[in-house]
Write a protein that holds these residues in place. Structure first.
Motif, PDB file in Angstrom:
ATOM      1  N   GLY A 255       1.054  -0.957  -0.155  1.00 29.05           N
ATOM      2  CA  GLY A 255      -0.064   0.317  -0.309  1.00 29.05           C
ATOM      3  C   GLY A 255       0.682   1.205   0.099  1.00 29.05           C
ATOM      4  N   GLY A 256      -0.330   2.306  -0.508  1.00 28.37           N
ATOM      5  CA  GLY A 256       0.977   3.478   0.306  1.00 28.37           C
ATOM      6  C   GLY A 256      -0.017   4.843   0.404  1.00 28.37           C
ATOM      7  N   LYS A 257       0.370   5.692   0.245  1.00 33.33           N
ATOM      8  CA  LYS A 257      -0.396   7.309   0.642  1.00 33.33           C
ATOM      9  C   LYS A 257       0.680   8.293  -0.871  1.00 33.33           C
ATOM     10  CE  LYS A 257      -3.421   9.861   2.678  1.00 33.33           C
ATOM     11  NZ  LYS A 257      -4.614   9.896   2.439  1.00 33.33           N
ATOM     12  N   ASP A 258       0.356   7.697  -1.487  1.00 35.77           N
ATOM     13  CA  ASP A 258       1.113   8.672  -2.942  1.00 35.77           C
ATOM     14  C   ASP A 258       0.752   9.889  -2.732  1.00 35.77           C
ATOM     15  OD1 ASP A 258       1.727   5.827  -3.348  1.00 35.77           O
ATOM     16  OD2 ASP A 258       1.249   6.269  -5.744  1.00 35.77           O
ATOM     17  N   ALA A 259       1.604  10.918  -2.790  1.00 40.60           N
ATOM     18  CA  ALA A 259       1.611  12.110  -3.218  1.00 40.60           C
ATOM     19  C   ALA A 259       1.211  12.785  -4.485  1.00 40.60           C
ATOM     20  CB  ALA A 259       2.428  13.418  -1.737  1.00 40.60           C
ATOM     21  N   CYS A 260       0.888  13.563  -5.307  1.00 37.83           N
ATOM     22  CA  CYS A 260       0.589  14.338  -6.221  1.00 37.83           C
ATOM     23  C   CYS A 260       1.415  16.127  -5.611  1.00 37.83           C
ATOM     24  CB  CYS A 260      -0.575  14.332  -6.668  1.00 37.83           C
ATOM     25  SG  CYS A 260      -0.612  15.650  -7.804  1.00 37.83           S
ATOM     26  N   ILE A 261       2.409  16.199  -5.603  1.00 38.20           N
ATOM     27  CA  ILE A 261       3.163  17.754  -5.399  1.00 38.20           C
ATOM     28  C   ILE A 261       2.453  18.395  -6.993  1.00 38.20           C
ATOM     29  CG2 ILE A 261       4.650  19.160  -5.355  1.00 38.20           C
ATOM     30  CD1 ILE A 261       6.075  16.789  -3.364  1.00 38.20           C
ATOM     31  N   VAL A 262       1.820  19.730  -6.853  1.00 36.71           N
ATOM     32  CA  VAL A 262       2.120  20.432  -7.972  1.00 36.71           C
ATOM     33  C   VAL A 262       2.319  22.007  -7.800  1.00 36.71           C
ATOM     34  CG1 VAL A 262      -0.134  21.616  -9.140  1.00 36.71           C
ATOM     35  CG2 VAL A 262      -0.371  19.414  -8.105  1.00 36.71           C
ATOM     36  N   LEU A 263       3.234  22.149  -8.523  1.00 31.53           N
ATOM     37  CA  LEU A 263       4.049  23.624  -8.416  1.00 31.53           C
ATOM     38  C   LEU A 263       3.052  24.828  -9.230  1.00 31.53           C
ATOM     39  CD1 LEU A 263       7.578  22.894  -8.934  1.00 31.53           C
ATOM     40  CD2 LEU A 263       5.954  21.836  -7.032  1.00 31.53           C
ATOM     41  N   GLU A 264       3.669  26.126  -9.161  1.00 37.88           N
ATOM     42  CA  GLU A 264       2.842  26.971  -9.784  1.00 37.88           C
ATOM     43  C   GLU A 264       2.764  26.949 -11.136  1.00 37.88           C
ATOM     44  OE1 GLU A 264       5.123  29.402  -6.796  1.00 37.88           O
ATOM     45  OE2 GLU A 264       3.873  29.870  -6.367  1.00 37.88           O
ATOM     46  N   ASP A 265       3.783  26.620 -11.646  1.00 36.23           N
ATOM     47  CA  ASP A 265       3.973  25.973 -13.430  1.00 36.23           C
ATOM     48  C   ASP A 265       3.386  24.931 -13.978  1.00 36.23           C
ATOM     49  OD1 ASP A 265       5.814  24.460 -12.378  1.00 36.23           O
ATOM     50  OD2 ASP A 265       7.768  25.175 -14.223  1.00 36.23           O
ATOM     51  N   ALA A 266       2.991  24.277 -13.427  1.00 35.63           N
ATOM     52  CA  ALA A 266       2.240  23.085 -13.620  1.00 35.63           C
ATOM     53  C   ALA A 266       1.283  23.763 -14.444  1.00 35.63           C
ATOM     54  CB  ALA A 266       1.397  22.306 -12.164  1.00 35.63           C
ATOM     55  N   ASP A 267       1.368  22.596 -15.896  1.00 39.30           N
ATOM     56  CA  ASP A 267      -0.111  22.476 -15.905  1.00 39.30           C
ATOM     57  C   ASP A 267      -1.649  22.774 -15.874  1.00 39.30           C
ATOM     58  OD1 ASP A 267      -1.505  21.525 -18.492  1.00 39.30           O
ATOM     59  OD2 ASP A 267      -0.942  20.976 -19.742  1.00 39.30           O
ATOM     60  N   LEU A 268      -2.314  23.097 -15.688  1.00 40.06           N
ATOM     61  CA  LEU A 268      -3.345  22.893 -14.884  1.00 40.06           C
ATOM     62  C   LEU A 268      -4.335  21.401 -15.311  1.00 40.06           C
ATOM     63  CD1 LEU A 268      -3.524  25.466 -12.146  1.00 40.06           C
ATOM     64  CD2 LEU A 268      -2.078  24.300 -12.049  1.00 40.06           C
ATOM     65  N   ASP A 269      -4.382  22.179 -16.502  1.00 39.52           N
ATOM     66  CA  ASP A 269      -5.596  20.802 -17.427  1.00 39.52           C
ATOM     67  C   ASP A 269      -5.172  19.343 -17.342  1.00 39.52           C
ATOM     68  OD1 ASP A 269      -7.945  22.494 -17.945  1.00 39.52           O
ATOM     69  OD2 ASP A 269      -6.076  23.639 -19.284  1.00 39.52           O
ATOM     70  N   LEU A 270      -4.040  19.435 -17.271  1.00 34.95           N
ATOM     71  CA  LEU A 270      -2.887  17.648 -17.448  1.00 34.95           C
ATOM     72  C   LEU A 270      -3.295  17.459 -16.223  1.00 34.95           C
ATOM     73  CD1 LEU A 270      -0.863  16.133 -18.972  1.00 34.95           C
ATOM     74  CD2 LEU A 270       0.955  17.234 -17.405  1.00 34.95           C
ATOM     75  N   VAL A 271      -3.082  18.197 -14.589  1.00 33.60           N
ATOM     76  CA  VAL A 271      -2.779  18.088 -13.319  1.00 33.60           C
ATOM     77  C   VAL A 271      -4.252  17.717 -13.306  1.00 33.60           C
ATOM     78  CG1 VAL A 271      -2.249  18.622 -10.838  1.00 33.60           C
ATOM     79  CG2 VAL A 271      -1.317  19.547 -12.779  1.00 33.60           C
ATOM     80  N   ALA A 272      -5.422  17.925 -13.558  1.00 29.99           N
ATOM     81  CA  ALA A 272      -6.751  17.680 -12.988  1.00 29.99           C
ATOM     82  C   ALA A 272      -7.041  16.353 -13.717  1.00 29.99           C
ATOM     83  CB  ALA A 272      -7.626  18.587 -13.506  1.00 29.99           C
ATOM     84  N   SER A 273      -7.001  16.421 -15.297  1.00 26.35           N
ATOM     85  CA  SER A 273      -7.416  15.266 -15.746  1.00 26.35           C
ATOM     86  C   SER A 273      -6.231  13.875 -15.228  1.00 26.35           C
ATOM     87  CB  SER A 273      -6.740  14.764 -16.904  1.00 26.35           C
ATOM     88  OG  SER A 273      -5.504  15.464 -17.765  1.00 26.35           O
ATOM     89  N   ASN A 274      -5.005  14.405 -14.341  1.00 27.63           N
ATOM     90  CA  ASN A 274      -4.163  13.121 -13.669  1.00 27.63           C
ATOM     91  C   ASN A 274      -4.846  12.830 -12.166  1.00 27.63           C
ATOM     92  OD1 ASN A 274      -1.692  12.048 -15.026  1.00 27.63           O
ATOM     93  ND2 ASN A 274      -2.182  13.617 -15.992  1.00 27.63           N
ATOM     94  N   ILE A 275      -5.566  13.746 -12.116  1.00 29.57           N
ATOM     95  CA  ILE A 275      -5.847  13.432 -10.423  1.00 29.57           C
ATOM     96  C   ILE A 275      -7.117  12.632 -10.863  1.00 29.57           C
ATOM     97  CG2 ILE A 275      -7.068  14.810  -8.107  1.00 29.57           C
ATOM     98  CD1 ILE A 275      -4.703  17.602  -9.188  1.00 29.57           C
ATOM     99  N   ILE A 276      -8.030  13.339 -11.476  1.00 29.53           N
ATOM    100  CA  ILE A 276      -9.286  12.457 -11.626  1.00 29.53           C
ATOM    101  C   ILE A 276      -8.873  10.614 -12.224  1.00 29.53           C
ATOM    102  CG2 ILE A 276     -10.741  11.622 -13.179  1.00 29.53           C
ATOM    103  CD1 ILE A 276     -11.598  14.573 -11.406  1.00 29.53           C
ATOM    104  N   LYS A 277      -7.979  10.601 -12.893  1.00 24.52           N
ATOM    105  CA  LYS A 277      -7.507   8.900 -13.557  1.00 24.52           C
ATOM    106  C   LYS A 277      -6.458   8.607 -12.225  1.00 24.52           C
ATOM    107  CE  LYS A 277      -3.397   8.803 -16.073  1.00 24.52           C
ATOM    108  NZ  LYS A 277      -2.856   8.279 -16.031  1.00 24.52           N
ATOM    109  N   GLY A 278      -5.668   9.200 -11.589  1.00 21.50           N
ATOM    110  CA  GLY A 278      -4.786   8.431 -10.525  1.00 21.50           C
ATOM    111  C   GLY A 278      -5.533   8.428  -9.204  1.00 21.50           C
ATOM    112  N   GLY A 279      -6.870   9.978  -9.075  1.00 26.45           N
ATOM    113  CA  GLY A 279      -7.539   9.378  -7.696  1.00 26.45           C
ATOM    114  C   GLY A 279      -8.234   8.520  -7.558  1.00 26.45           C
TER     115      GLY A 279
END
Ligand code: G3P
Length: 478
Positions: A255-279
């Motif tokens: 098991g795990g508690k995988d963290a997703c660290i999001v920096l200010e310069d990130a592509d937020l659409d890419l982050v959002a779709s990965n959060i949905i898929k990943g979470g």
């Protein structure tokens, strides 16, 4: 009693003399779906005895023949993807399409094991003695990889077929025999998968599958003197197993508690779709799910809005209808998840959606402004609940990630590759993904957890190596 699935021992399907069975509850209907044999210690002893005998012969079977049989099993498994996937839908409420994907991925994994095995096991080393001080060139050392013996495989409910074959494939190609103890939810899918090995024509006793209650046969299996290696994926039972196991190699993924660290310069659409898929894929019931989002305060509002919009589009319902969010595996799991939600509510987290539950079905929920005193900041829900912690520095994010007792995977979103590399080095996890959600696959990649997330490294190549030991023969010249 015809409606109890038989267990597999000595190349045959058998009933347990105990006359007892274990019920598998369909997570969607919450009614009994299947029954499997409740094997006893006596059946375990028999399986271990035959596994030991069969292994000796198997180790002498040419490697190319072992590979041929594995390829055959892979093809048969893929041919039977529909009925096996159907079991996954009913036993673990995995969405129909993902269930088929799991079986196909498993067939590919077995074939890859066969191919990788013939390459890496087809090579050994040749060493000469005169490189070490004081030696002449009078000793020639030849090494090869030999099997460990009997491998015990214990996969979890979330990938009963795939995480079983990720142990079976490497074990068999390396010349080991294998005893499988499937999870109760997913046992019937495992029995069907084992039948594919049966149809492929593996020797009797080389692979067996015992079903039953952990309380009756769990410790007995893991502490059995006939076992030469344990490969386990699951929860903290793995910690207990590793404390009790003998002097044998262990492979554990817990098991795990995988963290997703999001920096200010990130592509937020890419982050959002990965959060949905990943979470939220398989309703968050993956050890590599994104389990906490650590986002820089300055972009947090925008990111949360984007994720919220996508959560609203997730379909919620039955696995047969291929919904994104399906019932979690059991009532006790749903109760545990609810406990985490109530704790967060009481401690003041922001609910981006209202909490909703019907039976084992829990609607996807994003919790914003989560604080370190909330259980959800640290615990693994194994459900469709995702906490967001706002951070004011990257160091804060790294600190939260490293303060966890888990260390499986993590991910970083930024356009700055140099920063990403530095953060990756600082994160105490087995794998860090840059600009994508955590994932175990492709299945030949190394897969390992630090701290309470596990022992050893998986992935096809690592598993084959782990399930062998080095044997050397030294030729001494006069
Ligand atoms: O939860 C088990 C773990 O192995 C996850 O695999 O493929 O979902 O990253 P995957």
């Amino acid at each position: 009693d015809g409606d109890v699935f038989k267990y597999y021992s000595e190349g045959e399907w058998k009933k347990s003399p105990s006359g007892k069975s274990v019920s598998i509850i369909n997570p969607t209907t919450r009614k009994p779906q299947y029954k499997v044999q409740a094997c006893t210690q006596q059946e375990v002893n028999k399986v271990m005895e035959t596994a030991k005998i069969a292994q000796k012969q198997w180790a002498k079977t040419p490697l190319w023949k072992r590979a041929e049989l594995l390829h055959k099993a892979a093809a048969i498994l893929k041919e039977h993807k529909a009925p096996i996937a159907d079991c996954l839908v009913k036993e673990i409420a995995k969405p129909a399409k993902d269930s088929v994907t799991e079986v196909v991925r498993s067939g590919d994994l077995i074939s890859y094991c066969a191919e990788e095995g013939v390459r890496i096991l087809g090579e050994g080393k040749f060493l000469v003695s005169d490189s070490f001080p004081g030696n002449e060139r009078t000793k020639y050392c030849l090494t090869s990889k030999v099997p460990l013996g009997v491998v015990l495989a214990i996969p979890p409910f979330n990938y009963p077929v795939n995480l079983a074959v990720s142990k079976i494939g490497p074990a068999l190609i390396a010349g080991n025999s294998l005893v499988l103890k499937p999870p109760t939810q997913g046992a019937v899918a495992c029995l069907h998968m084992v039948h594919c090995f049966h149809l492929a024509g593996f020797p009797k006793g080389l692979i067996s599958c015992v079903t039953g209650k952990g309380s009756e046969i769990g410790d007995f299996l893991t502490m059995h003197p006939g076992v030469n290696c344990i490969s386990f994926t699951g929860g903290d039972t793995g910690i207990a197993i590793s404390k009790k196991a003998g002097m044998i190699p262990l492979q554990m993924e817990l098991g795990g508690k995988d963290a997703c660290i999001v920096l200010e310069d990130a592509d937020l659409d890419l982050v959002a779709s990965n959060i949905i898929k990943g979470g939220f894929s398989y309703s968050g019931q993956r050890c590599t799910a994104v389990k906490v989002v650590l986002v820089m305060e300055s972009v947090a509002d925008t990111l949360v809005e984007k994720v919220k919009a996508k959560v609203a589009k997730l379909t919620v319902g039955s696995p047969e209808d291929d919904c994104d969010i399906t019932p979690v595996v059991s009532e006790s799991s749903a109760n545990f998840i609810e406990g985490l939600v109530m704790d967060a509510k009481q401690k003041g987290a922001t609910f981006c959606q209202s909490y909703k539950r019907e039976g084992n079905l829990i609607w996807p929920l994003l919790l914003d402004n989560v604080q370190p005193d909330m259980r959800i900041a640290w615990e693994e829900p194994f459900g469709p609940i995702l906490p967001v912690i706002r951070i004011t520095s990257v160091e804060e994010g790294i600190h939260h990630c490293n303060a966890s007792n888990f260390g499986l995977q993590g991910c970083i979103f930024t356009r700055d590759i140099n920063k990403a590399m530095l953060i990756s080095d600082a994160m105490e996890t087995g794998t860090v993904q840059i600009n994508s959600a955590p994932a175990r696959g492709p299945d030949h990649f190394p897969f390992q957890g630090l701290k309470d997330s596990g022992i050893g490294s998986q992935g096809i190549t690592n598993s084959i190596n782990m399930m062998t030991k080095i044997k050397s023969t030294v030729i001494n010249l006069p």
